[in-house]
Design an enzyme around this catalytic site. Structure first.
Site, short mmCIF file in Angstrom:
data_model
loop_
_atom_site.label_atom_id
_atom_site.label_comp_id
_atom_site.label_asym_id
_atom_site.label_seq_id
_atom_site.Cartn_x
_atom_site.Cartn_y
_atom_site.Cartn_z
N GLY A 117 -1.10 7.51 11.27
CA GLY A 117 -0.16 7.09 10.23
C GLY A 117 -0.71 6.21 9.20
N ARG A 163 25.31 2.70 2.15
CA ARG A 163 25.24 3.99 1.65
C ARG A 163 26.02 5.08 2.38
NH1 ARG A 163 18.71 3.50 2.01
NH2 ARG A 163 18.57 2.46 0.01
C1 FAD Z 1 12.27 8.49 -2.49
C2 FAD Z 1 12.59 7.21 -1.31
C3 FAD Z 1 12.78 6.07 -1.56
C4 FAD Z 1 12.83 5.01 -0.82
N1 FAD Z 1 13.18 3.72 -1.26
C5 FAD Z 1 13.11 2.53 -0.50
C6 FAD Z 1 13.46 1.26 -0.87
O1 FAD Z 1 13.63 0.97 -2.01
N2 FAD Z 1 13.55 0.47 0.20
C7 FAD Z 1 13.20 0.58 1.40
O2 FAD Z 1 13.36 -0.33 2.33
N3 FAD Z 1 13.06 1.99 1.96
C8 FAD Z 1 12.92 2.89 1.06
N4 FAD Z 1 12.81 4.03 1.45
C9 FAD Z 1 12.55 4.30 2.91
C10 FAD Z 1 11.23 4.19 3.18
O3 FAD Z 1 10.12 4.44 2.19
C11 FAD Z 1 10.45 4.65 4.44
O4 FAD Z 1 11.55 4.59 5.54
C12 FAD Z 1 9.20 3.97 4.83
O5 FAD Z 1 8.37 3.93 3.65
C13 FAD Z 1 8.84 4.82 6.02
O6 FAD Z 1 7.32 4.36 6.45
P1 FAD Z 1 6.52 4.77 7.41
O7 FAD Z 1 5.24 3.83 7.47
O8 FAD Z 1 7.22 4.57 8.78
O9 FAD Z 1 6.13 6.23 7.30
P2 FAD Z 1 5.73 6.88 6.05
O10 FAD Z 1 5.32 6.19 5.02
O11 FAD Z 1 6.23 7.98 5.94
O12 FAD Z 1 3.92 7.01 6.76
C14 FAD Z 1 3.84 8.40 7.65
C15 FAD Z 1 2.36 8.44 8.01
O13 FAD Z 1 2.24 9.29 8.98
C16 FAD Z 1 1.26 10.06 8.69
N5 FAD Z 1 1.57 11.49 9.52
C17 FAD Z 1 2.74 12.12 9.73
N6 FAD Z 1 2.82 12.86 10.66
C18 FAD Z 1 1.35 13.12 10.98
C19 FAD Z 1 0.67 13.78 11.98
N7 FAD Z 1 1.28 14.91 12.66
N8 FAD Z 1 -0.74 13.44 11.94
C20 FAD Z 1 -1.13 12.84 11.28
N9 FAD Z 1 -0.52 11.92 10.38
C21 FAD Z 1 0.55 12.13 10.21
C22 FAD Z 1 1.38 10.41 7.23
O14 FAD Z 1 -0.06 11.16 6.84
C23 FAD Z 1 1.74 9.06 6.64
O15 FAD Z 1 0.27 8.29 6.54
C24 FAD Z 1 12.72 5.20 0.36
C25 FAD Z 1 12.21 6.56 0.89
C26 FAD Z 1 12.49 7.75 0.23
C27 FAD Z 1 12.31 9.13 0.66
#
Ligand code: FAD
Ligand code: FES
Lengths: 638, 247
Positions: free
Chosen positions: A40, A330
């Site tokens: 990720g 929410r």
């Molecule tokens: C439209 C939208 C708006 C939002 N706005 C806000 C906001 O204003 N404020 C806030 O705090 N939160 C917000 N959120 C929530 C927040 O964006 C997410 O919870 C957060 O960005 C998740 O980050 P992460 O690093 O955990 O995962 P992600 O950013 O989803 O990253 C996942 C990573 O894992 C990789 N990956 C996944 N599966 C695999 C696999 N099997 N093999 C290899 N790689 C894989 C992907 O390629 C990616 O690089 C929002 C969410 C959405 C959908």
């Protein structure tokens, strides 16, 4: 196995300091001897990989997109919280902690939440130093806005693209480490399984999404930062590629899955407009700062929004929750929208929508001020709906958005598999049964920049000198064979239906039974239906093309197969939890006013599920939660 | 809506490709362009023909994954709109639409409409960052950034890295993308210490992969985020200054 959360002893304010003192360290010269896999490259994975690289570890980072910059975090709009109290409006670490525990409806682990609030301030410092162009006031200081569930202004933002800018900050830090040779980046590479040997995570098996090659990667520790699973509903605000495969495969290999039924339905999304629809678009919650939510008073209203006089509108959030008004959390805003639509007062396509109206704010502040704050969101709305929100109220409806549930982790972010760490949305840790706005970005970056890089050293130091298992080891070979067989079985399915058609059907099932409101009856029926649908999937699906090529149908087919199993677990968890809390609303358990009714006596615990086997029911383990600093109370936003 | 689609089909990087014509009988004006392609792909799969591969993820115009030439124009006919945000209401019943991958020597085709844009990452890796290790930052409000500078930096930072600028440019130049990052960081006080080194390394990496800029300005016209070519002029000035200062 009993669940030990490994929360340090002592006062809540001192726990993180104590942990940092007690955790064993790896000295700088030894760090380069360790290899760490980070799956990720979003806020959590990107920040972790960069920081681990800076510390001197050898890191391999994986993502499924063509570039690590495109992780779904890039789509976050509204902002990121931090207890800076720059606005001098009474904020503090304690208040952010309090708001988050209360917002999570007393189903999160106090010690984790306190730490999150503590490091929130460092995140902003770090991001500003990286050049994240947060909004500024004329004096050059940082500006803030308010978000739901809080009465202070603690949200930092960069226009409507906060996630993009934070993501690019983390991506650039990662790029610097790639350039320095500390991080090896593997884009377009999907993790399809985890390799566990002797109870320890040893590496992963991946598929190259261009050549189809199945390969093994071995390391001293594995970090999953693969995001949330809202796409189980098919229609959600998540990017199309977001998936649960990495965490689900790890679950099958022994990582407990905590609170799968805690899924957040975001109140302000553009309503569905057709059957071909592929995703739902979020309109940032920050809009609720200035927009007023209403529906017509009358069920039989037929006039256009602007023709309905003031007296015939029902500003139902302001009416029901005078203290927080349009800024209630929410879960409450979403349920209230569903309630008015169920009464038949909804607007737009299928009566599934409510108005979000900016007329008052435009009258008060002028169109220019609104445009400066929300211009890009208004544009996005107009592009999708063809309507101009400066003159006609927006129509919005709740949509699946975020998953508080995820792999169970202890205070150090380690799962129930030794050496497997889980960070960001993929874990269950900090938000309890409901997440407050602008807290996911905060948590992802807290985990990746400031928590994991400390805690992982404790585990590694115990395995000094051992080195990773060779990928030729039987444990890797066995998993590679399983992965290859699975790919083959999907390609050889001899049906005629598309993967998406099944995914839509599964999503609709989940939305009806395990969406905004749930009943024992509906959930029990859904479990049977999901099993039945999964049985048909393997017979009736059609996946064209081969493995040795870019094959997007194949990618989707594997993800959907995992969604079937996860969906079933979500329903089981929701069925087990005979109470309503946060986003989990069981119709049987509500107050006379229709608010969620918790059962603290029986359910003040984290439900962590152990995989039972393909045809065996999973085992429930309980981590009981104690609230010593924020005594549980009926949440009130009136 | 009834549409006639001419779509570039190509098995992989080595194989040759060709346009294949498809009739789509049931598009609707509310659909997004990618949803229209989803519908086509569902029909193709049901008929036993391989679906068209195209890149996409957020479908909100922010991740920069999507992108295709639509009737010769990167991201299609609507200004300031990425392919995933383009809606069919901007087309007419009976239209013929020609759909091709990004065309640029720097972006080889992997399959159908999917190309390899890795050189964009190489440019960022060669200096598109501020060197600050985690934990070493001072209090955020100790760095004052005048609002106009922050706003201007943000204008540049909005780039989504889709590659439309390169695809539309007759020379396949990477100037708009590169200058956006250089300007974002160079406009901020935090970006000053590495300013010369950054511009020099990034420009040189860019020249390794992409063609040169002859001011056609087509990049600016198709950029879904409206990134201004003023940033290219700024980058050129910065580059010359860095050379003079001997970095
Ligand atoms: C439209 C939208 C708006 C939002 N706005 C806000 C906001 O204003 N404020 C806030 O705090 N939160 C917000 N959120 C929530 C927040 O964006 C997410 O919870 C957060 O960005 C998740 O980050 P992460 O690093 O955990 O995962 P992600 O950013 O989803 O990253 C996942 C990573 O894992 C990789 N990956 C996944 N599966 C695999 C696999 N099997 N093999 C290899 N790689 C894989 C992907 O390629 C990616 O690089 C929002 C969410 C959405 C959908
Ligand atoms: S799919 Fe993300 S920008 Fe189009």
């Amino acid at each position: 196995m009993t669940l030990d959360a490994k929360v340090p002893s002592g006062q809540i304010q001192d726990k993180w300091d104590k942990a940092r003192f007690d955790l064993k360290l790896v000295n700088p010269a030894n760090k380069r001897k360790f290899k760490i896999i980070v799956v990720g490259s979003g806020l959590a994975g990107g920040s972790a990989a960069a920081t681990l690289g800076e510390l001197g570890y050898h890191v391999q980072c994986f993502c499924y997109q063509d570039s690590p910059r495109r992780a779904h975090s890039i789509a976050a709009q509204g902002g990121i919280n931090a207890a800076k109290n720059y606005q001098n409006d009474g904020d503090s670490v304690w208040r952010l902690f309090y708001d988050t525990v209360k917002g999570g409806d007393f189903r999160s682990r106090e010690a984790n939440v306190y730490r999150l609030a503590q490091v929130s301030v460092n995140i902003i410092d770090q991001c500003v130093a990286q050049g994240v162009p947060f909004a500024r006031e004329y004096g050059g200081l940082l500006d803030n806005r308010s978000f739901g569930g809080a009465q202070v202004s603690r949200t930092f933002y960069a226009r409507g693209q906060t996630g993009q800018q934070l993501q690019l900050g983390a991506y650039q830090a990662l790029a610097r480490q790639i350039d320095a040779g500390q991080v090896e980046m593997f884009p377009r590479t999907e993790m399809l399984d985890l390799v566990v040997e002797d109870g320890r995570a040893r590496g992963i098996v991946t598929r190259d999404m261009v050549t189809g090659e199945i390969a093994s990667y071995s390391a001293d520790a594995v970090v999953l930062a693969t995001g949330g699973y809202s796409n189980v509903f098919f229609l959600s605000t998540n990017a199309k590629g977001c998936n649960a495969t990495a965490i689900w495969r790890a679950h099958r290999r022994g990582a407990y899955f905590a609170n799968p039924c805690y899924t957040q339905i975001h109140p302000t999304c553009i309503p569905q407009h057709g059957d071909y629809q592929s995703k739902l678009t979020l309109m940032s919650e920050s809009l609720r700062n200035d927009g007023r939510i209403w529906v017509p008073r009358s069920v039989s209203e037929e006039r256009a929004a602007n023709d309905i006089p003031e007296a015939e509108r029902d500003y139902y959030l302001e009416r029901r929750y005078p203290a927080f008004g349009n800024l209630v959390p929410r879960d409450i805003a979403s349920r209230a929208a569903k309630a008015v639509c169920d009464e038949g007062r909804g607007v737009g396509h299928g009566g599934r929508g409510v108005y979000l109206d900016f007329a008052d704010a435009i009258g008060r502040l002028g169109k220019g001020a609104i445009e400066a704050k929300y211009g890009n969101l208004f544009e996005m709305y107009e592009r999708i709906t063809g309507e101009d929100p400066y003159t006609v109220p927006m129509r919005i409806y709740p949509a699946p958005h975020y998953t508080m549930g995820g792999l169970w982790v202890d205070y150090n972010l380690m799962s129930t598999i030794e050496g497997l760490y889980v960070i960001g949305e993929a874990n269950f840790s900090d938000h309890g049964a409901n997440r407050l706005g602008a807290s996911a970005l905060m948590q992802g970056l807290a985990d990746g920049y400031f928590v994991l890089p400390y805690t992982i050293g404790d585990y590694l130091s115990k395995h000094m000198g051992e080195g990773p298992l060779p990928t030729g080891h039987a444990a890797f070979q066995a998993v590679e064979t399983e992965v290859a067989d699975r790919v083959q079985s999907l390609l050889s399915a001899d049906g005629s239906r598309t993967v998406d058609s099944f995914h839509r059907e599964l999503g609709a099932l989940c939305w009806d039974a395990c969406g905004m409101s749930r009943t024992a009856e509906g959930l029990a029926a859904a479990i049977d239906q999901i099993r039945e649908l999964k049985g048909r999937y393997l017979k009736e699906v059609k996946v064209l093309g081969g493995n040795e090529q870019v094959n997007q149908s194949l990618e989707k087919a594997g993800r959907v197969l995992d969604y079937f199993e996860l969906a079933e677990l979500m329903c089981r968890d929701a069925l087990m939890r005979e109470e309503s809390c946060g986003t989990h609303f069981r119709e049987e358990y509500q107050t006379p006013e229709g608010e969620a009714r918790r059962d603290d006596e029986k359910f003040t615990f984290v439900g962590a599920w152990e995989y039972g086997g393909p045809d065996t029911e999973p085992n429930l383990h309980r981590e009981s939660l104690e609230f010593q600093n924020v005594p549980p109370s009926q949440r009130s936003y009136k | 809506m009834r549409l006639k689609l001419q779509i570039w089909r190509q098995e992989n990087g080595e194989a040759g490709g060709q346009f294949v014509t498809y009739e789509l009988a049931d598009a609707s004006p509310e659909m997004s362009f990618l949803e229209m392609l989803d519908v086509l792909n569902e029909q193709l799969t049901e008929r036993g023909e391989e679906p068209v591969a195209f890149e996409h993820d957020c479908r909100e115009g922010i991740c920069g994954s999507c992108g295709m030439m639509i009737n010769g124009q990167a991201h299609g006919p609507m200004a300031g709109t990425a392919t995933c945000q383009l809606h069919m209401r901007h087309f007419q019943d009976g239209d013929e639409i020609r759909i091709e991958p990004w065309r640029s020597a720097a972006f080889p085709v992997l399959k159908d409409l999917v190309v390899d844009r890795a050189p964009l990452d190489r440019i960022i890796e060669s200096g598109g960052y501020i060197s600050v290790n985690t934990g070493s930052a001072r209090d955020a409000n100790e760095i004052l950034v005048p609002k106009p500078a922050a706003d201007r930096a943000m204008d540049a930072a909005e780039c989504i890295g889709c590659g439309a600028c390169v695809a539309q440019c007759p020379n396949g130049a990477g100037q708009l993308f590169t200058s956006a990052k250089i300007s974002h960081l160079g406009l901020l006080p935090q970006g000053q210490p590495e300013r010369d080194r950054r511009v020099k390394r990034m420009v040189e990496t860019m020249e390794d992969y992409f063609g040169s800029c002859s001011n056609y300005r087509e990049c600016e016209a198709v950029c879904p985020k409206g990134i201004s070519i003023d940033f290219i002029a700024r980058m050129n000035r910065d580059y010359v200054k860095a050379l003079i200062r001997g970095e």
